[in-house]
Design a protein around this motif. Structure first.
Motif, short mmCIF file in Angstrom:
data_model
loop_
_atom_site.label_atom_id
_atom_site.label_comp_id
_atom_site.label_asym_id
_atom_site.label_seq_id
_atom_site.Cartn_x
_atom_site.Cartn_y
_atom_site.Cartn_z
N LYS A 194 44.20 26.91 2.76
CA LYS A 194 44.34 28.34 2.44
C LYS A 194 44.25 29.20 3.69
O LYS A 194 45.06 30.11 3.89
CB LYS A 194 43.23 28.75 1.45
CG LYS A 194 43.34 30.19 0.99
CD LYS A 194 42.27 30.53 -0.03
CE LYS A 194 42.38 31.99 -0.46
NZ LYS A 194 41.30 32.35 -1.42
N VAL A 195 43.32 28.88 4.57
CA VAL A 195 43.14 29.69 5.78
C VAL A 195 44.35 29.55 6.71
O VAL A 195 44.84 30.53 7.27
CB VAL A 195 41.84 29.27 6.52
CG1 VAL A 195 41.74 29.94 7.88
CG2 VAL A 195 40.63 29.63 5.67
N CYS A 196 44.83 28.31 6.85
CA CYS A 196 45.94 28.08 7.79
C CYS A 196 47.25 28.66 7.30
O CYS A 196 48.12 29.02 8.10
CB CYS A 196 46.09 26.59 8.07
SG CYS A 196 44.71 25.90 9.00
N ARG A 197 47.42 28.75 5.97
CA ARG A 197 48.63 29.41 5.47
C ARG A 197 48.62 30.89 5.80
O ARG A 197 49.64 31.48 6.13
CB ARG A 197 48.72 29.23 3.94
CG ARG A 197 49.24 27.88 3.52
CD ARG A 197 49.66 27.87 2.06
NE ARG A 197 49.68 26.51 1.53
CZ ARG A 197 48.76 25.99 0.75
NH1 ARG A 197 47.71 26.71 0.40
NH2 ARG A 197 48.85 24.76 0.31
N ALA A 198 47.42 31.49 5.72
CA ALA A 198 47.31 32.92 5.99
C ALA A 198 47.34 33.22 7.48
O ALA A 198 47.87 34.24 7.91
CB ALA A 198 46.02 33.46 5.37
N LYS A 224 48.32 31.09 10.81
CA LYS A 224 48.75 29.84 11.43
C LYS A 224 48.20 29.65 12.84
O LYS A 224 48.11 28.54 13.34
CB LYS A 224 50.28 29.78 11.45
CG LYS A 224 50.89 29.62 10.07
CD LYS A 224 52.39 29.48 10.15
CE LYS A 224 52.97 29.29 8.75
NZ LYS A 224 54.43 29.18 8.76
N ALA A 225 47.85 30.75 13.48
CA ALA A 225 47.36 30.65 14.85
C ALA A 225 46.02 29.93 14.93
O ALA A 225 45.64 29.40 15.98
CB ALA A 225 47.22 32.05 15.45
N GLU A 226 45.29 29.87 13.80
CA GLU A 226 43.95 29.28 13.80
C GLU A 226 43.96 27.78 13.50
O GLU A 226 42.91 27.15 13.50
CB GLU A 226 43.08 29.99 12.74
CG GLU A 226 42.76 31.44 13.05
CD GLU A 226 41.78 31.56 14.20
OE1 GLU A 226 40.81 30.79 14.23
OE2 GLU A 226 42.00 32.40 15.08
N LYS A 227 45.14 27.22 13.23
CA LYS A 227 45.14 25.86 12.70
C LYS A 227 44.65 24.81 13.69
O LYS A 227 44.18 23.75 13.29
CB LYS A 227 46.54 25.48 12.19
CG LYS A 227 47.62 25.43 13.24
CD LYS A 227 48.96 25.08 12.59
CE LYS A 227 50.07 25.03 13.61
NZ LYS A 227 51.36 24.70 13.00
N GLY A 228 44.72 25.09 14.99
CA GLY A 228 44.25 24.12 15.98
C GLY A 228 42.79 23.76 15.79
O GLY A 228 42.40 22.60 15.96
N ARG A 229 41.96 24.74 15.41
CA ARG A 229 40.52 24.48 15.22
C ARG A 229 40.29 23.55 14.02
O ARG A 229 39.40 22.71 14.03
CB ARG A 229 39.78 25.79 14.96
CG ARG A 229 39.92 26.82 16.08
CD ARG A 229 39.48 28.19 15.60
NE ARG A 229 38.09 28.22 15.19
CZ ARG A 229 37.55 29.19 14.45
NH1 ARG A 229 38.31 30.16 14.00
NH2 ARG A 229 36.28 29.15 14.15
N TYR A 230 41.14 23.73 13.00
CA TYR A 230 40.91 22.98 11.76
C TYR A 230 41.48 21.57 11.82
O TYR A 230 41.01 20.68 11.11
CB TYR A 230 41.52 23.74 10.58
CG TYR A 230 40.87 25.07 10.34
CD1 TYR A 230 39.67 25.16 9.64
CD2 TYR A 230 41.43 26.25 10.82
CE1 TYR A 230 39.06 26.38 9.41
CE2 TYR A 230 40.83 27.48 10.60
CZ TYR A 230 39.63 27.54 9.90
OH TYR A 230 39.03 28.75 9.68
#
Length: 949
Positions: free
Chosen positions: A231-235, A237-243
């Protein structure tokens, strides 16, 4: 039912209970009778009854009960009764249940506390919940985990109510404290789920605070973490590296469900090769560790998706995927082979073929029921490998030729077709294949396989020794002549009944209709297309060779093939044999065989005489051997093979064009921005994050990101439902997915009055089903409203959605109804072009029972133009080779094929002929396994065939 229902109670059909009987049972002291009465009351309520007279009885006699079952049923009863009046206010008598709920929430028994908290999760009335808030919060610290986990869910449900944040202001903070101290896995999962849905930032902070311990968390909590990450990465995308780092750490989880979800999440978030490789490895491990066939099929579907988008990575996993062939399930094996065949490269072809050869050998020793079918799949796979990489043909062709006598006719036929193609494309193997074929020819027991093998012998026996061996082999398999004794012909007439009974084992009428390659019908004399039973020997025969046995069952089509093969061999013998005496001797033997076959066909020994086609072909061969000419010799010895070479080259050309078409992908627009990752700051980025950035940039540059539909296509799906002069204007945007249709309806109030209780009422015809009933709305003057309606589709069939808009106006007493235009769901939305082999098309054509025959009625006068128009109108794929459609002969026959979204096959055969007046006549035949697709496709063709839009 018009209102939503949150529970389902099973009951046996019978006479429904009466309200008075239920009331009497509830007022008694018998606990089992009370339980039974409560169940009957709940059943009646679920079926639409109201039973208002029971409420006070239940409050007086059921509420005080200490029995746990009765208390559970009481909560179910309270869940489904109406708790508000027509204006939405809570009924006064509902206050009576508040005290009981409070008592249950403070009861010393954990079960009663837990079920009461679970009941509150499904309660929406704030007036009933508000007095119970302190009791709910106190249960968060209860000693028993069952109570705590339900208390957390109750807090989450209350907090999500329209005014829930005011009732529980500090709920997220308290739940976060509970999450920190909680030890029970289920309660911990519920607490994290509450933060995820109600206070996402707190959930993210908790996740990164305990980043190192995520892999040690329970399976339930890890699944919620993955939901949060998606859910977070769909909203953002710039944060997906951490996850992604968290997902990678979870790939080693002992839970199969977690690793499967991890792999899926990883693929959806990242295109980095290392991430895709990790996901593919995980899927392959699941294939090996899971015994459930359904799980394996699902995982193979995921690998198939990976193959489409990340083929380079999947090529390295090909041997891991091949291990799944150890499963005995045919669907799994078929899907595995389909994936593997698209991943073959020059580097891995030898390993793949070696594995397939081992599997073929295993099918000989095993006694499994489906071995023949599996062997056929393996042979087809090896055939594909040998066509793509001819150098491997020499390693497999001799092994496969051992199966020419296979009891599975389809498998043996695939082998002989493979041999026929390899002997032409690999000239170096010609001598060894011909020698092996002549050695194993006597083992062949099926007429189709014999016919193809005889054609190979006739075309590729070139040297003197090969030609002589070919003639000798055919003579040996035919046995001694004649095929019956003349003295016994009269006896055969008297004993025809016995002969017919004897021959009935495998004999099929020589007038059996057959489906030709172009889909048209022809008369063919053939034995049944199954393994040959021990043949019946007609009196006077001295041998039981395979050709003789098949001829004695009435298969004169094979007899014609034998005659043609002998003719070719004799013509070639004249070229390579210097001795005229030997040539004349061989010619005499061949003529004797042909005349014997004609004699057999015209005798009374067999139940059916020779058919005209076979008779004419054998007579032609006799005449040719008696008087050969230069032109005729060229036709028989060269033209047949040239036609076969042209067919192969045409097939290869079509395959290469299809590969090129698949390779063409959409490119970026000239004004799209491209980021050069070399110029980016790399501080704090791991190797995986860097790879992911690079892949995203490449996708952006090559246009691989999924783009929105063309605006013009969107507009074409907007349908006007009401007229411009109606007080309410409505239009719908129709989105068709595989299994459901979404109607996005825009409604505009064009009046100057407020419209109350406005409702969009829809109904369906066909295999369509409304998922939910749209609600009532109040529409202010000149305002608009978006209403969504979901419709489930269960089969490929043309359906109709119709309905009306109903509303109330302040100055009109009656309700106003506006009838909507019908929405027709087009079958073309569910059909997509597909490819199948000629043999598969024929098999399905013979099996499918539903046929729709449409007469050609068109203004188009060119046959090819009419075919193109039908292909475009029906969204189908033409299976007939383009070379077969090129010449202008006044006649055209073609096969079309498509698959529906539900896996249904649609077969179409088009046969048209140009009349003397220039018009086209003929028929279009549609066949399918289900009636709906045959009828709907027929209606579509009837509508479109004239040449209109």
């Amino acid at each position: 039912m018009e209102k939503s229902c949150s529970l389902l109670v099973h009951f046996d059909k019978g006479t429904p209970a009466l309200a008075n009987e239920i009331k009497e049972a509830l007022e008694g002291n018998d606990v089992p009778a009370k339980i039974d009465a409560m169940k009957k009351a709940i059943m009646l309520l679920l079926n639409g009854e109201t039973l208002p007279q029971l409420f006070i009885t239940i409050i007086r006699y059921v509420l005080p009960s200490e029995d746990h079952t009765i208390q559970k049923l009481l909560l179910l009863y309270l869940e489904i009764i109406e708790k508000t009046d027509s204006k939405g206010r809570v009924l006064p008598e509902m206050i009576l249940i508040c005290q009981n709920l409070r008592n249950n929430l403070q009861h010393p028994n954990e079960y009663l506390r837990g079920v009461a908290l679970r009941f509150l999760c499904r309660l929406n009335e704030v007036d009933i919940i508000e007095p119970l808030i302190p009791s709910i919060m106190s249960n968060l610290e209860h000693r028993h985990p069952f109570v705590r986990r339900n208390a957390i869910l109750a807090v989450m449900s209350v907090y999500k109510l329209p005014h829930g944040e005011q009732l529980l202001v500090d709920a997220p903070e308290k739940i976060e404290n509970v999450l920190t101290t909680e030890q029970d896995p289920s309660a911990k999962r519920n607490a994290f789920l509450m933060l995820f849905q109600c206070a996402q930032e707190r959930a993210i902070n908790y996740l990164f605070t305990h980043f190192d311990r995520v892999s040690d968390w329970g399976e339930l909590l890890q699944m919620v973490v993955l939901d949060l990450i998606r859910k977070v990465c769909r909203a953002n995308k710039a944060e997906k590296g951490r996850y992604i780092k968290i997902i990678i750490s979870l790939l080693t989880s002992p839970s199969a469900a977690v690793t499967y979800e991890c792999a899926g999440t990883l693929v959806s978030l990242s295109s980095a090769p290392s991430a895709i490789r990790a996901a593919a490895n995980t899927y392959c491990q699941l294939l090996q560790s899971q015994s459930d066939n359904n799980v394996k099929l699902i995982v193979l579907d995921r690998l198939n998706e990976l193959k489409s988008s990340h083929k380079d990575v999947m090529v390295d996993m090909i041997m891991d995927v091949l291990r799944v062939l150890s499963s005995p399930n045919l669907d799994i094996r078929r899907k595995t082979l389909d994936i593997v065949l698209e991943l073959i490269t020059p580097r891995n072809i030898n390993e793949v073929v070696l594995t397939l050869k081992k599997e073929v050998v295993k099918t000989q020793s095993g006694e499994l029921e489906k071995n023949g079918e599996y062997r056929q799949m393996l042979i087809q796979a090896i055939h594909s490998c040998a066509i793509k990489f001819p150098e491997v043909a020499s390693t497999v062709v001799h092994l496969l030729m051992d199966f020419l006598g296979d009891s599975n006719v389809a498998s043996a036929n695939d082998v002989v077709v493979f041999v026929r193609e390899i002997i032409e494309t690999n000239p170096k193997l010609r001598v060894s294949i011909v020698t092996r074929l002549l050695d194993t020819f006597y083992q062949i027991r099926a007429a189709r396989v014999c016919s193809c093998a005889l054609w190979i012998i006739g075309e590729y026996c070139l040297s003197l020794s090969e030609v002589e061996s070919g003639i000798a082999t055919i003579k040996q398999c035919l046995g001694d002549l004649p095929f019956y004794s003349v003295s016994e012909e009269s006896e055969a007439t008297d004993t025809s009944k016995k002969t017919q009974q004897a021959n009935s084992i495998t004999t099929v009428s020589s007038r059996r209709p057959a489906v030709l390659a172009d889909g048209t019908y022809a008369t063919q004399s053939a034995a049944s297309e199954t393994a040959l039973s021990p043949p019946t020997i007609v009196q006077g025969s001295l041998a039981t060779g395979n050709l003789r046995s098949l001829l004695l069952t009435g298969d004169f089509f094979l007899g014609a093939v034998v005659a043609c093969t002998l003719t070719k061999l004799i013509l070639r013998l004249e070229e390579v044999q210097p001795s005229k005496i030997e040539v004349n001797k061989a010619t005499t033997d061949a003529l004797l065989i042909m005349v014997s076959m004609l004699q057999l066909g015209q005798s009374c020994v067999l139940p059916y005489p020779i058919d005209n086609d076979s008779h004419d072909r054998i007579v032609l061969c006799v005449r040719l051997l008696c008087n050969t000419g230069g032109e005729v010799r060229k036709i028989w010895l060269s033209s047949c093979r040239e036609s076969f070479v042209n067919m192969l080259s045409d097939k290869q050309l079509r395959e290469s064009e299809e590969i090129k078409a698949k390779a063409q992908i959409s490119h970026a627009q000239p004004d799209d921005l491209i980021d050069f990752y070399h110029l980016k700051s790399r501080r704090g980025m791991s190797q995986l994050e860097l790879e992911d950035e690079v892949q995203d940039d490449l996708k952006r540059a090559t246009g691989e990101f999924v783009k929105d539909e063309n605006d013009a296509n969107k507009l074409s799906r907007v349908l006007q439902l009401t007229g411009f002069s109606d007080p309410v204007y409505a239009e719908a945007y129709v989105t068709v997915h595989h299994y459901d249709i979404v109607l996005d309806v825009t409604i505009i109030n064009r009046t100057k009055e407020t419209l109350q209780n406005l409702c969009l009422e829809l109904a369906t015809m066909g295999d369509l089903k409304l998922v939910e009933r749209p609600q009532n709305y109040t529409l202010a003057p000149q305002s608009s409203k978006q209403i969504k309606a979901n419709i489930k589709v269960s089969s490929t069939e043309t359906g109709v959605i119709f309905g009306n808009i109903v509303y109330e106006a302040s100055n009109v007493l009656d309700r106003t109804v506006i009838v909507l235009n019908d929405i027709h769901i087009d079958i073309m939305d569910y059909i997509s072009p597909a490819v199948c082999s000629e043999a598969a098309f024929r098999t399905m054509w013979a099996e499918f029972e539903w046929e729709n025959k449409v007469a050609v009625n068109t203004v188009i006068q060119a046959e090819k133009e009419f075919l193109d128009h039908i292909i475009k109108s029906t969204n189908m794929k033409c299976l007939t080779a383009p070379s077969a459609l090129e010449s202008e002969c006044g006649f055209l026959a073609a096969n079309l094929y498509a698959k529906s979204a539900f896996g249904e096959d649609a077969l179409v055969n088009l046969s048209v002929e140009k009349q003397s007046d220039g018009k086209l006549s003929g028929y279009i035949r549609i066949r399918s396994k289900t009636q709906g697709i045959a009828l709907s496709l027929g209606d579509k063709i009837t509508l479109k065939q004239k040449g209109g839009n």
